[in-house]
Scaffold this motif. Structure first.
Motif, mmCIF file in Angstrom:
data_model
loop_
_atom_site.group_PDB
_atom_site.id
_atom_site.type_symbol
_atom_site.label_atom_id
_atom_site.label_comp_id
_atom_site.label_asym_id
_atom_site.label_seq_id
_atom_site.Cartn_x
_atom_site.Cartn_y
_atom_site.Cartn_z
ATOM 1 N N GLU A 219 -8.111 -8.689 4.963
ATOM 2 C CA GLU A 219 -7.323 -9.836 4.542
ATOM 3 C C GLU A 219 -7.751 -10.357 3.165
ATOM 4 O O GLU A 219 -6.920 -10.667 2.317
ATOM 5 C CB GLU A 219 -7.408 -10.960 5.587
ATOM 6 N N ARG A 220 -9.059 -10.428 2.948
ATOM 7 C CA ARG A 220 -9.543 -10.931 1.657
ATOM 8 C C ARG A 220 -9.130 -9.997 0.519
ATOM 9 O O ARG A 220 -8.697 -10.446 -0.550
ATOM 10 C CB ARG A 220 -11.064 -11.076 1.693
ATOM 11 N N THR A 221 -9.241 -8.690 0.773
ATOM 12 C CA THR A 221 -8.868 -7.713 -0.246
ATOM 13 C C THR A 221 -7.369 -7.718 -0.491
ATOM 14 O O THR A 221 -6.906 -7.613 -1.632
ATOM 15 C CB THR A 221 -9.333 -6.310 0.178
ATOM 16 N N GLN A 222 -6.604 -7.850 0.585
ATOM 17 C CA GLN A 222 -5.155 -7.915 0.450
ATOM 18 C C GLN A 222 -4.751 -9.077 -0.454
ATOM 19 O O GLN A 222 -3.905 -8.922 -1.350
ATOM 20 C CB GLN A 222 -4.516 -8.067 1.825
ATOM 21 N N ALA A 223 -5.346 -10.241 -0.244
ATOM 22 C CA ALA A 223 -5.035 -11.418 -1.065
ATOM 23 C C ALA A 223 -5.431 -11.197 -2.526
ATOM 24 O O ALA A 223 -4.680 -11.568 -3.445
ATOM 25 C CB ALA A 223 -5.746 -12.642 -0.505
ATOM 26 N N LYS A 224 -6.585 -10.581 -2.748
ATOM 27 C CA LYS A 224 -7.049 -10.339 -4.118
ATOM 28 C C LYS A 224 -6.129 -9.377 -4.853
ATOM 29 O O LYS A 224 -5.721 -9.630 -6.004
ATOM 30 C CB LYS A 224 -8.474 -9.785 -4.091
ATOM 31 N N VAL A 225 -5.780 -8.281 -4.193
ATOM 32 C CA VAL A 225 -4.937 -7.269 -4.837
ATOM 33 C C VAL A 225 -3.547 -7.833 -5.107
ATOM 34 O O VAL A 225 -2.959 -7.610 -6.171
ATOM 35 C CB VAL A 225 -4.868 -5.996 -3.968
ATOM 36 N N ARG A 226 -3.010 -8.580 -4.163
ATOM 37 C CA ARG A 226 -1.685 -9.176 -4.381
ATOM 38 C C ARG A 226 -1.697 -10.166 -5.542
ATOM 39 O O ARG A 226 -0.748 -10.229 -6.334
ATOM 40 C CB ARG A 226 -1.203 -9.852 -3.100
ATOM 41 N N ALA A 227 -2.760 -10.926 -5.648
ATOM 42 C CA ALA A 227 -2.863 -11.868 -6.771
ATOM 43 C C ALA A 227 -2.894 -11.115 -8.098
ATOM 44 O O ALA A 227 -2.261 -11.540 -9.082
ATOM 45 C CB ALA A 227 -4.105 -12.734 -6.614
ATOM 46 N N ASP A 228 -3.615 -9.999 -8.148
ATOM 47 C CA ASP A 228 -3.654 -9.176 -9.359
ATOM 48 C C ASP A 228 -2.264 -8.625 -9.686
ATOM 49 O O ASP A 228 -1.854 -8.590 -10.852
ATOM 50 C CB ASP A 228 -4.644 -8.023 -9.195
ATOM 51 N N LEU A 229 -1.534 -8.188 -8.663
ATOM 52 C CA LEU A 229 -0.200 -7.632 -8.879
ATOM 53 C C LEU A 229 0.772 -8.709 -9.358
ATOM 54 O O LEU A 229 1.637 -8.443 -10.199
ATOM 55 C CB LEU A 229 0.301 -6.979 -7.592
ATOM 56 N N VAL A 230 0.646 -9.911 -8.823
ATOM 57 C CA VAL A 230 1.509 -11.011 -9.271
ATOM 58 C C VAL A 230 1.304 -11.270 -10.765
ATOM 59 O O VAL A 230 2.261 -11.523 -11.515
ATOM 60 C CB VAL A 230 1.220 -12.285 -8.454
ATOM 61 N N ARG A 231 0.069 -11.161 -11.229
ATOM 62 C CA ARG A 231 -0.233 -11.425 -12.637
ATOM 63 C C ARG A 231 0.193 -10.274 -13.552
ATOM 64 O O ARG A 231 0.602 -10.510 -14.691
ATOM 65 C CB ARG A 231 -1.736 -11.679 -12.816
ATOM 66 N N ASN A 232 0.102 -9.042 -13.032
ATOM 67 C CA ASN A 232 0.186 -7.880 -13.923
ATOM 68 C C ASN A 232 1.327 -6.901 -13.654
ATOM 69 O O ASN A 232 1.516 -5.973 -14.439
ATOM 70 C CB ASN A 232 -1.143 -7.099 -13.864
ATOM 71 N N ASN A 233 2.063 -7.075 -12.571
ATOM 72 C CA ASN A 233 3.054 -6.072 -12.203
ATOM 73 C C ASN A 233 4.372 -6.762 -11.817
ATOM 74 O O ASN A 233 4.619 -7.035 -10.642
ATOM 75 C CB ASN A 233 2.533 -5.212 -11.043
ATOM 76 N N PRO A 234 5.244 -7.037 -12.789
ATOM 77 C CA PRO A 234 6.499 -7.732 -12.485
ATOM 78 C C PRO A 234 7.417 -6.938 -11.562
ATOM 79 O O PRO A 234 8.181 -7.519 -10.782
ATOM 80 C CB PRO A 234 7.138 -7.952 -13.854
ATOM 81 N N ASP A 235 7.349 -5.611 -11.635
ATOM 82 C CA ASP A 235 8.168 -4.801 -10.728
ATOM 83 C C ASP A 235 7.751 -5.032 -9.275
ATOM 84 O O ASP A 235 8.601 -5.129 -8.378
ATOM 85 C CB ASP A 235 8.048 -3.314 -11.072
ATOM 86 N N TRP A 236 6.446 -5.119 -9.054
ATOM 87 C CA TRP A 236 5.956 -5.375 -7.698
ATOM 88 C C TRP A 236 6.435 -6.742 -7.210
ATOM 89 O O TRP A 236 6.846 -6.892 -6.054
ATOM 90 C CB TRP A 236 4.431 -5.303 -7.653
ATOM 91 N N VAL A 237 6.400 -7.732 -8.075
ATOM 92 C CA VAL A 237 6.851 -9.078 -7.707
ATOM 93 C C VAL A 237 8.312 -9.038 -7.273
ATOM 94 O O VAL A 237 8.703 -9.660 -6.278
ATOM 95 C CB VAL A 237 6.647 -10.058 -8.870
ATOM 96 N N ALA A 238 9.122 -8.278 -8.003
ATOM 97 C CA ALA A 238 10.542 -8.177 -7.655
ATOM 98 C C ALA A 238 10.728 -7.536 -6.285
ATOM 99 O O ALA A 238 11.533 -8.010 -5.471
ATOM 100 C CB ALA A 238 11.279 -7.380 -8.727
ATOM 101 N N TRP A 239 9.983 -6.461 -6.006
ATOM 102 C CA TRP A 239 10.068 -5.821 -4.686
ATOM 103 C C TRP A 239 9.596 -6.771 -3.590
ATOM 104 O O TRP A 239 10.161 -6.796 -2.495
ATOM 105 C CB TRP A 239 9.221 -4.544 -4.666
ATOM 106 N N SER A 240 8.562 -7.555 -3.863
ATOM 107 C CA SER A 240 7.987 -8.421 -2.828
ATOM 108 C C SER A 240 8.965 -9.506 -2.380
ATOM 109 O O SER A 240 8.910 -9.965 -1.235
ATOM 110 C CB SER A 240 6.693 -9.068 -3.334
ATOM 111 N N LYS A 241 9.868 -9.905 -3.246
ATOM 112 C CA LYS A 241 10.815 -10.964 -2.896
ATOM 113 C C LYS A 241 11.860 -10.499 -1.888
ATOM 114 O O LYS A 241 12.432 -11.325 -1.158
ATOM 115 C CB LYS A 241 11.503 -11.470 -4.163
#
Length: 262
Positions: A219-241
């Motif tokens: 869970e801790r790693t999942q939150a960290k990686v997702r936070a990194d993706l939110v900052r650095n990967n706009p394509d990932w953010v679009a898929w996540s929505k």
């Protein structure tokens, strides 16, 4: 000057190889529209009183038989997972069979004729229900370290196979590759089912964690990686929505890989 050019060429080649290696983890490994099926997933359900007997059988005769089928060339690989907990909502044991060719997979019917679901009569007597799902390995990344600690997640996907694979590569794989870099995950695999109408999953995820320590950091790693993706990967953010429109996940299973007791 020649030395500088040679160094530059080596640097370019290294970058190209690294890019190719990173992309290979998320590349499709099979296409169910053109290739024959090469994997079979068998889920065994038993009464709690029979769990120990089934486990002991598999750690002896069961794994020995699977090893023989692998040596004989029927199987290219296999794994046997045992649900860590008694759980009436899910399987007790799962066997994943990988075949080298679709023809070898088709020959499994000869095994079924003598050993239903690969089990002799004394082991079948322990089992209440068996679900068999033909499938194909589509995505994988990382490398097994033999930890034997797994999370298995069944999904139903709600869109076309091509659209779902695009979602996996755009949303799931960047997270999993992040977990690999954080060293909590050793390996991941994604199987897509065949003939899925009426079955209880159409996609199956296997996550091999770096032992129970890696599992505990999920869970801790999942939150960290997702936070990194939110900052650095706009394509990932679009898929996540839009992820809810692509799939429905079922109950997670914590499982341990069975090893020979000998």
């Amino acid at each position: 000057m020649n030395q500088i050019l040679s160094l530059w060429h080596r640097m370019v080649l290294s970058c190209l190889l690294a890019t190719a290696a990173a992309g290979a983890a998320a590349a499709p490994l099979a296409d169910p529209t053109v290739a024959g099926t090469t994997s079979l997933v068998l889920e065994y359900h038993v009464k709690p009183v029979n769990r120990l007997a089934l486990r002991q059988f598999m750690q002896g005769e069961g794994l020995a038989r699977l090893d023989k089928w692998k040596r004989d060339g029927l199987l290219s690989n296999y794994k046997v997972l045992f649900n860590r907990w008694v759980d009436n909502q899910n399987w007790d044991m799962m066997t994943v069979l990988n075949f080298p060719t679709a023809d070898k997979m088709a020959s499994w019917r000869e095994i079924e004729a003598a050993l239903p679901a690969g089990l002799p009569q004394q082991a079948l007597a322990l089992v209440d229900r068996i679900d068999t799902n033909p499938a194909d390995l589509y995505l994988e990344g990382g490398a097994s370290k033999g930890s034997g600690v797994y999370v298995v997640i069944p999904y139903d996907y709600l869109v076309s196979t091509d659209k779902y694979l695009a979602y996996l590569r755009g949303y799931l794989v960047p997270q999993l590759d992040g977990w690999l870099k954080e060293d909590v995950l050793n390996r991941y695999q994604v199987l897509l089912g065949r003939y899925v109408v009426g079955r209880h999953w159409s996609a199956l995820m296997f996550y091999e964690y770096n032992g129970d320590t890696g599992l505990g950091l999920r869970e801790r790693t999942q939150a960290k990686v997702r936070a990194d993706l939110v900052r650095n990967n706009p394509d990932w953010v679009a898929w996540s929505k839009d992820k809810g429109q692509y799939r429905v996940n079922r109950q997670y299973i914590i499982a341990d890989e069975l090893k020979s007791a000998r």
